[in-house]
Enzyme design. Structure first.
Site, PDB file in Angstrom:
ATOM      1  N   SER A 141       2.876  -7.009 -13.010  1.00  0.00           N
ATOM      2  CA  SER A 141       2.487  -7.077 -11.603  1.00  0.00           C
ATOM      3  C   SER A 141       2.918  -5.850 -10.805  1.00  0.00           C
ATOM      4  O   SER A 141       2.171  -5.356  -9.957  1.00  0.00           O
ATOM      5  CB  SER A 141       3.067  -8.344 -10.959  1.00  0.00           C
ATOM      6  OG  SER A 141       2.564  -9.493 -11.595  1.00  0.00           O
ATOM      7  N   HIS A 192       6.367  -6.592  -6.342  1.00  0.00           N
ATOM      8  CA  HIS A 192       5.021  -6.254  -5.873  1.00  0.00           C
ATOM      9  C   HIS A 192       5.069  -5.200  -4.774  1.00  0.00           C
ATOM     10  O   HIS A 192       4.318  -4.206  -4.806  1.00  0.00           O
ATOM     11  CB  HIS A 192       4.320  -7.510  -5.349  1.00  0.00           C
ATOM     12  CG  HIS A 192       4.067  -8.534  -6.403  1.00  0.00           C
ATOM     13  ND1 HIS A 192       3.484  -9.760  -6.141  1.00  0.00           N
ATOM     14  CD2 HIS A 192       4.319  -8.528  -7.743  1.00  0.00           C
ATOM     15  CE1 HIS A 192       3.387 -10.450  -7.262  1.00  0.00           C
ATOM     16  NE2 HIS A 192       3.888  -9.729  -8.240  1.00  0.00           N
TER      17      HIS A 192
END
Length: 243
Positions: A141, A192
């Site tokens: 991610s 993220h």
């Protein structure tokens, strides 16, 4: 007859130059990254089955982010955890995201520069997770958000071209993902966010495919990336170290 001002002409020429640079090669790196993630997951399943390991034990064996072990010197886990996934849904979602975003990024930056952006943002996301979360971590991610962050480099080069290529899509995607990160447990939001930021910074280091990046831009940004990454590792090691 319509005449354009020098400013308009320069802007048009700059956009045309960017279009020439942004070609559409076969996205080999994108496919390789997807393949590596799938192979790592399948290998982990086989080892888990053969040696009767739990999922957590298999993740640790294959190089997941384990803060205590990283603090003891296993810094390679900040890299290997990028290719591991916790469950098939996690794997498929990330592989789909790599496929969707990776092809465009590979086209814009070229293969080598795309790899650099992917690795820098992935490691930066792992370091952020190392600092802010004690949970065992795995997944691509951070690197995927880094790809999206790299797209915003175009915004600094030509906002009009950025709007025409991406429109509001990137902002919608980011908004949805950040909402999920805030509301759903188990989502590493810091990985993220930092991956997104470092993907943009990495793009300033490498530039577009065949773009000649100004040395001051490249080396100042690279210094910032290295400094913040090293500082994060040192801080995390002190935070989670034993004794």
């Amino acid at each position: 007859m319509i005449f354009r001002s020098d400013k308009e002409s320069t802007s048009a020429e700059h956009e045309e130059e960017l279009r020439v640079k942004i070609k559409r090669p076969t996205p080999i790196v994108t496919y390789v990254l997807i393949g590596l993630n799938i192979l790592a997951y399948l290998a982990m399943l086989v080892v888990q089955k053969v040696f009767d390991l739990s999922q957590t034990e298999a993740l640790v064996l294959f190089g997941a982010k384990v803060n205590v072990l990283i603090s003891l010197g296993q810094y390679w886990r900040l890299f290997t955890c990028m290719f591991l996934h916790i469950g098939v849904v996690h794997l498929l979602c990330n592989c789909w995201a790599i496929y969707v975003f990776g092809r465009t990024a590979e086209m814009m930056f070229g293969r080598i520069r795309f790899i650099i952006i992917y690795i820098i943002s992935g490691i930066a996301g792992s370091v952020a997770s190392f600092v802010f979360s004690n949970a065992i971590g795995a997944g691509a991610s951070g690197a995927i958000f880094g790809i999206v962050g790299g797209f915003f480099y175009l915004w600094f080069k030509s906002r009009e071209l950025f709007k025409r290529i991406f429109g509001p899509t990137l902002f919608v995607v980011l908004g949805i993902n950040f909402f999920i990160g805030i509301t759903q447990p188990g989502v590493d939001l810091w990985a993220h966010l930092v991956g997104l930021l470092f993907g943009l910074l990495a793009a300033f280091v490498v530039g577009f495919n065949k773009e000649k990046v100004q040395p001051i831009q490249r080396y100042v940004t690279l210094f910032a990336i290295i400094a913040f990454t090293v500082a994060g590792v040192i801080y995390g090691a002190g935070l989670w170290g034993i004794g």
